[in-house]
Design a protein around this motif. Structure first.
Motif, PDB file in Angstrom:
ATOM      1  N   ASP A   1       0.798  -6.913  -2.015  1.00 23.42           N
ATOM      2  CA  ASP A   1      -0.496  -6.306  -1.715  1.00 23.42           C
ATOM      3  C   ASP A   1      -0.399  -5.644  -0.341  1.00 23.42           C
ATOM      4  N   GLU A   2      -1.485  -5.014   0.072  1.00 20.05           N
ATOM      5  CA  GLU A   2      -1.436  -4.255   1.327  1.00 20.05           C
ATOM      6  C   GLU A   2      -1.116  -5.124   2.545  1.00 20.05           C
TER       7      GLU A   2
ATOM      8  N   VAL B   1       2.171  -4.418   4.934  1.00 16.65           N
ATOM      9  CA  VAL B   1       2.043  -4.170   6.370  1.00 16.65           C
ATOM     10  C   VAL B   1       2.884  -5.166   7.153  1.00 16.65           C
TER      11      VAL B   1
END
Length: 213
Positions: A52-53, A57
């Motif tokens: 997921d994001e 990141v």
């Protein structure tokens, strides 16, 4: 004692052809090398989450700049990477789904394909895998015939796994049961051939690593 990491990727927990092939391979390894240590990672029983994001990141953040929350976000990926790097040999059971691999195995690969961990780019810009020639025995099942014939170009199961694992530095061998959906006689013949092929692999002959050490 040598370590073999067995990765099951079929969501089918019963009547799975790839799981049956993987189990036969493990039994052969344990019979031939009694001291071998087998570690199992079952993505069907215990799926890993897809990226997921926040995880992406964190993956792109230098280690010295990670927040405590980001470090926690990477715990799963870090543990999976450590598990792969500590193994002497990989055994991967994989069915073909829609010409490729199950999404659960793709999610797993997304966690272990880590720049600076399992690969890096050298001074000349070429990728260097960290697996150091680690043997990877890939045990596939597919409903049709894709190793030859008119559907050969549709095989993104072995093609993808061979590419990504070689990129990470593994040396891949393939054994497959194909024609699973073509009737019981075809399936039985394919399973018999796969068992014979297993005995000829470097993994079972111990040509790549000495599992008896």
């Amino acid at each position: 004692m040598k370590n073999v990491l067995v990765i099951e990727s079929s969501p089918r927990l019963t009547e799975s052809v790839s799981r049956a092939l993987t189990e036969r391979a493990v039994q052969m390894l344990e019979s031939r090398y009694p001291g071998v240590s087998v570690v199992r990672r079952d993505l069907g029983r215990s799926p890993v989450r897809h990226l997921d994001e926040p995880t992406i990141v964190a993956l792109r953040t230098p280690a010295e700049l990670l927040t405590s929350e980001q470090s926690a976000q990477l715990q799963l990926s870090d543990s999976l990477v450590d598990e792969v790097l500590s193994a002497d040999q990989l055994v991967i059971g994989v069915p073909m789904y829609n010409f490729g691999i199950p999404s659960g195995l793709k999610a797993y690969i997304d966690h272990i394909a880590r720049a600076g961990k399992t690969f890096r780019y050298g001074a000349d810009g070429r990728p260097e895998g960290a697996l150091g020639g680690k043997p990877a025995l890939i045990l596939g099942a597919r409903g049709g015939v894709y190793s030859e014939g008119p559907f050969q170009s549709f095989d993104f199961q072995e093609r993808y796994l061979g590419a990504v694992l070689s990129f990470l530095g593994a040396e891949c061998e393939f054994v497959r049961v194909e024609g699973v959906s073509l009737g019981p006689e075809v399936l039985a013949a394919a399973q018999k051939k796969a068992d014979a092929d297993l005995l000829e692999t470097a993994a079972l002959r111990g040509a790549k690593i000495n599992l008896a050490d």
